[in-house]
Enzyme design. Structure first.
Site, short mmCIF file in Angstrom:
data_model
loop_
_atom_site.label_atom_id
_atom_site.label_comp_id
_atom_site.label_asym_id
_atom_site.label_seq_id
_atom_site.Cartn_x
_atom_site.Cartn_y
_atom_site.Cartn_z
NE ARG A 104 -3.87 -2.22 2.14
CZ ARG A 104 -3.68 -3.55 2.16
NH1 ARG A 104 -2.49 -4.04 2.42
NH2 ARG A 104 -4.69 -4.36 1.91
CG HIS A 129 -0.93 -5.61 -4.44
ND1 HIS A 129 0.14 -5.55 -3.59
CD2 HIS A 129 -1.78 -6.54 -3.90
CE1 HIS A 129 -0.03 -6.41 -2.59
NE2 HIS A 129 -1.19 -7.01 -2.74
CG HIS A 203 -0.27 -11.42 -4.15
ND1 HIS A 203 -1.27 -12.20 -3.59
CD2 HIS A 203 -0.32 -10.26 -3.48
CE1 HIS A 203 -1.89 -11.52 -2.65
NE2 HIS A 203 -1.33 -10.32 -2.56
CE1 TYR A 205 -3.77 -14.54 -3.44
CE2 TYR A 205 -4.88 -15.19 -1.42
CZ TYR A 205 -4.62 -14.25 -2.39
OH TYR A 205 -5.22 -13.02 -2.33
CD GLU A 337 1.67 -10.34 -0.42
OE1 GLU A 337 1.58 -9.19 -0.88
OE2 GLU A 337 0.83 -10.81 0.37
#
Ligand code: BGC
Length: 374
Positions: A104, A129, A203, A205, A337
């Site tokens: 952010r 992002h 990113h 997962y 990350e």
């Protein structure tokens, strides 16, 4: 399917309980077309052990990663969508390459050399992002690269001056390597023609039990981080660096992710914070070790970066369409990350993310997959 580097090595691997022959090499095929007619390709990388990683040129997304468990059985351990249309429709950055600035930036504003820049606010009041069309939504040029012990792809993208409000033309190159030691490495570099912030990350997962196996709450996590960057309720760091000791954020010794999760005061409840990786002597620092008890799969993260965002998939809500008809539920996957700290463009006490013309941005992160000793 086109074989790019068919090394003619056949690896016998246990897949689904039976031996399957996988040919080590890199192949390419068309994955789909975007509305403007642009072709998106899919690359399949297979290493000498039959570990398979699929990457698409849209967003540099890792769509599949099949790694063995303690019995040699492969499972796809990354969350993702099942086709290009679903990725384009929208998803929470599954498997994507993130930039120009991961995480952010407060209120989408920062000042450089006396000039204020305004970026999109795409996450409540903040920029997240890289903005509306970040690096996760562009088509990368992908070139397979011959490497001695594995399979590699070089992803490149030239981000025009002013794209998403950022100054300078930024030329980015990221090498994804799947090594024969079952490691996935990300080697990022970037150059600019105007001073600009850069903070690239990945990113993916993960669910080490398999992408459709439920929550990650029983995974054990160790983070080599005695401190974290506390945030306000929009997830912007306050600027302080606080110890994790005595908080639910303490993973300095291997701890079940679910053990203290309910003690976190956040909406939705869960981990979504940047850890300050303990300074170590080596350049490629140990950041995290994750172990999944049933499958025995382990994942070790090392990085050149000072921080790591641990996100426990809090915003997944069972509505997100995924592979094989899976609807990913809350805590269905975790992200680790590696990055510079959030909002570094505005936080002068944090390690700097500013790249100047003539300098080269560089970050290297490795996710190494293995199995726990019995
Ligand atoms: C952020 C989360 C966000 C997620 C996007 C993470 O990097 O920290 O807050 O929801 O990305 O899916």
């Amino acid at each position: 399917m086109k074989s790019l580097f068919g090394l003619c090595v056949f690896a016998s691997v246990m897949a689904g309980g039976a031996f399957a022959a996988e040919k080590a090499g890199t192949t390419k095929k068309e994955y789909g077309k975007l509305a403007d007619g642009k072709v998106v390709d899919e690359y399949t990388l297979v290493n000498a052990n039959g570990v398979t990683m699929k990457v698409i040129s849209y967003g540099g997304i890792i769509t599949e990663l099949h790694v063995p468990d303690k019995d040699g059985k492969l499972a796809d351990i990354v969350l993702g969508c099942s086709n290009l249309a679903e990725y384009v429709e929208g998803h929470p950055y599954f498997g994507a390459l993130i930039g120009r600035v991961g995480n952010r930036i407060a209120k989408g504003k920062f000042t450089l050399d006396g000039k204020e820049y305004t970026l999109a606010t795409n996450n409540g009041p903040n920029h997240l992002h890289g903005g509306k069309v970040g690096f996760d939504k562009v088509v990368w040029k992908v070139t397979p690269k011959e490497v001695p012990h594995g399979q590699a792809l070089v992803l490149s993208y030239s981000s025009p001056d002013g794209e998403e409000g950022y100054p300078g033309k930024l030329d980015v190159e990221v090498t994804y390597t799947l090594t024969d030691k079952n490691e996935v490495t990300f080697d990022y570099s970037a150059k600019t023609d105007k001073t600009t912030p850069v903070n690239l990350t990945q990113h993916s997962y993960f669910n080490l039990a398999g992408h459709k196996s439920g929550t990650i709450l029983e995974h054990n996590l160790m983070l080599a981080a005695d401190n974290y960057t506390p945030t306000d309720d929009t997830l912007i760091p306050t600027g302080k660096i606080d110890p994790v000791k005595g908080t639910p954020f303490d993973f300095t010794t291997s701890t079940q992710i679910g053990k203290h999760i309910k003690e976190i005061k956040a909406d939705p409840v869960g981990y979504d914070l940047n850890y300050v990786i303990n300074p170590q002597r080596s350049k490629n620092w140990l950041a995290a070790v994750v172990t999944e008890p049933k499958s025995g799969r382990t994942m070790t993260v090392t990085t050149t970066e000072p921080g790591i965002q641990f996100y426990s998939g809090n915003f997944l809500d069972g509505k997100q369409k995924g592979k094989e008809g899976t609807l990913y539920k809350q805590y269905g996957g975790f992200c680790l990350e590696t990055q510079h700290y959030p909002d570094s463009a505005n936080q002068k006490t944090f390690p700097a993310t500013i790249l100047k013309p003539g300098d080269t941005y560089h970050q290297l992160t490795t996710y190494a997959f293995g199995v726990a000793a019995k």
